[in-house]
Design an enzyme around this catalytic site. Structure first.
Site, PDB file in Angstrom:
ATOM      1  N   CYS A  14     -47.206 -46.048 -34.176  1.00 40.09           N
ATOM      2  CA  CYS A  14     -45.779 -45.749 -34.048  1.00 40.09           C
ATOM      3  C   CYS A  14     -44.954 -47.011 -33.832  1.00 40.09           C
ATOM      4  CB  CYS A  14     -45.543 -44.755 -32.916  1.00 40.09           C
ATOM      5  SG  CYS A  14     -46.221 -45.254 -31.330  1.00 40.09           S
ATOM      6  N   HIS A 119     -44.986 -43.953 -27.116  1.00 42.59           N
ATOM      7  CA  HIS A 119     -44.568 -43.558 -28.473  1.00 42.59           C
ATOM      8  C   HIS A 119     -43.203 -44.165 -28.739  1.00 42.59           C
ATOM      9  CE1 HIS A 119     -43.955 -41.402 -32.154  1.00 42.59           C
ATOM     10  NE2 HIS A 119     -42.789 -40.965 -31.706  1.00 42.59           N
ATOM     11  N   ASN A 134     -37.434 -41.112 -36.322  1.00 47.24           N
ATOM     12  CA  ASN A 134     -38.729 -40.876 -35.673  1.00 47.24           C
ATOM     13  C   ASN A 134     -39.803 -40.651 -36.731  1.00 47.24           C
ATOM     14  OD1 ASN A 134     -40.898 -39.894 -34.122  1.00 47.24           O
ATOM     15  ND2 ASN A 134     -39.516 -39.008 -32.628  1.00 47.24           N
TER      16      ASN A 134
END
Length: 319
Positions: A14, A119, A134
């Site tokens: 991520c 994250h 995202n």
């Protein structure tokens, strides 16, 4: 939306997705970020060695795993900061006292990166509009100017660390196009794998098997079943946006090891929505059985009344 670069979740990378979505291109690979992490590790080792290589502190430091990366694909804020430094960009903690004293409206910034339990994801302005990039989403999510401040406040309340990106971001095609036009989003993007998870976990009404269903349903029962199906569908449509928000929040928070957020976490994150749907399904089945029994009781009562009337009139029921 096609011009917006949106790198989707792969493994636990991520941090890489966050950087590339921010810069709007494939600027960093895991190898390049690992190189930055190793460089930071070496600098930390050299500072520890200044106190003596025979000290207990130095030996303990050597035995500890890297704080800048791990095998799952996790990279620290120091790695992200150094990677952005290559492009002359710096990060400022959004909820720090120094920044809050500036009282800058978030819509006047260029981008934010957000982190919760390791994250990472990007919120960036392209043209005159804001987008949630995202990597757990199937595509960019449009965020209105009026909602941006509320969105960031909600993230803070849930424990997110938010960083403001300061400096000049590289030019990109999406920014050039969206400077001269605005886009509208008819449907919000879903979580990766959400459709498949819902399809597997929520049975359709037509697939529901009830006791005593061997015989075909008559017209009244069929209408009753259709009404229940439409009612359930209506409830799900009303809850769709709220359920999606909760799923995104849960997927960011985990439900899995925070260093291994991946598309599989999306299925876990959807469990709240799934359990709610299953509860509706159970209640609907019970209601259907109750109404079916009432219907059969009425039918039996009507048949008894008809038989009694026919006997009183001296007629026989039709065979």
């Amino acid at each position: 939306m096609e011009s917006i670069f949106h790198e989707k979740q792969e493994g636990s990378l991520c941090a890489q997705h966050c950087l590339n979505n921010l810069l709007q291109g494939e600027y960093f690979s895991p190898v390049e970020l690992s190189s930055i992490a190793h460089q930071l590790d070496e600098e930390e080792r050299m500072r520890m060695a200044e106190g003596g290589v025979q000290t207990e502190e130095y030996r303990t430091f050597l035995q500890q795993p890297s704080g800048n990366m791990d095998d799952s694909g996790f990279f620290s804020i120091q790695v992200i900061s150094n990677a952005l430094g290559v492009w002359g960009l710096e990060i400022v903690l959004f909820n720090s006292r120094e920044y809050q004293q500036l009282q800058i409206d978030p819509i006047h910034e260029k981008a934010f990166i957000c982190n919760y339990k390791e994250h990472w994801f990007t919120v960036r302005k392209l043209g005159q509009q804001w987008f949630n990039l995202n990597s757990l989403l199937t595509g960019p999510e449009l965020i209105s100017d009026t909602y941006l401040a509320l969105f960031l406040a909600q993230l803070q309340q849930e424990g997110y660390s938010i960083f403001v990106i300061r400096g000049n971001l590289p030019d990109c095609e999406a920014d050039q196009i969206l400077r001269i036009m605005r886009v509208e989003q008819q449907q919000r993007p879903k979580l990766i794998g959400e459709d498949e998870a819902q399809r597997l976990s929520v049975p359709q009404v037509s697939d529901t098997t009830l006791p005593g269903d061997e015989a075909p349903l008559d017209e009244d029962e069929e209408e009753l079943r259709k009404a229940l199906a439409l009612s359930r569908q209506h409830m799900e449509v009303e809850d769709e946006e709220a359920d999606l928000r909760r799923a995104i929040q849960l997927s960011m928070q985990g439900g899995v090891d925070p260093r291994s957020v991946d598309p599989g976490a999306v299925v876990t994150a959807s469990s709240s929505h799934e359990s709610g749907s299953m509860e509706k399904e159970t209640l609907s089945a019970e209601e259907l059985r109750r109404r079916r029994q009432a219907y059969f009781d009425r039918q039996q009562q009507n048949a008894s009344n008809t038989t009694g009337e026919e006997k009183d009139s001296g007629t026989k029921p039709n065979q």
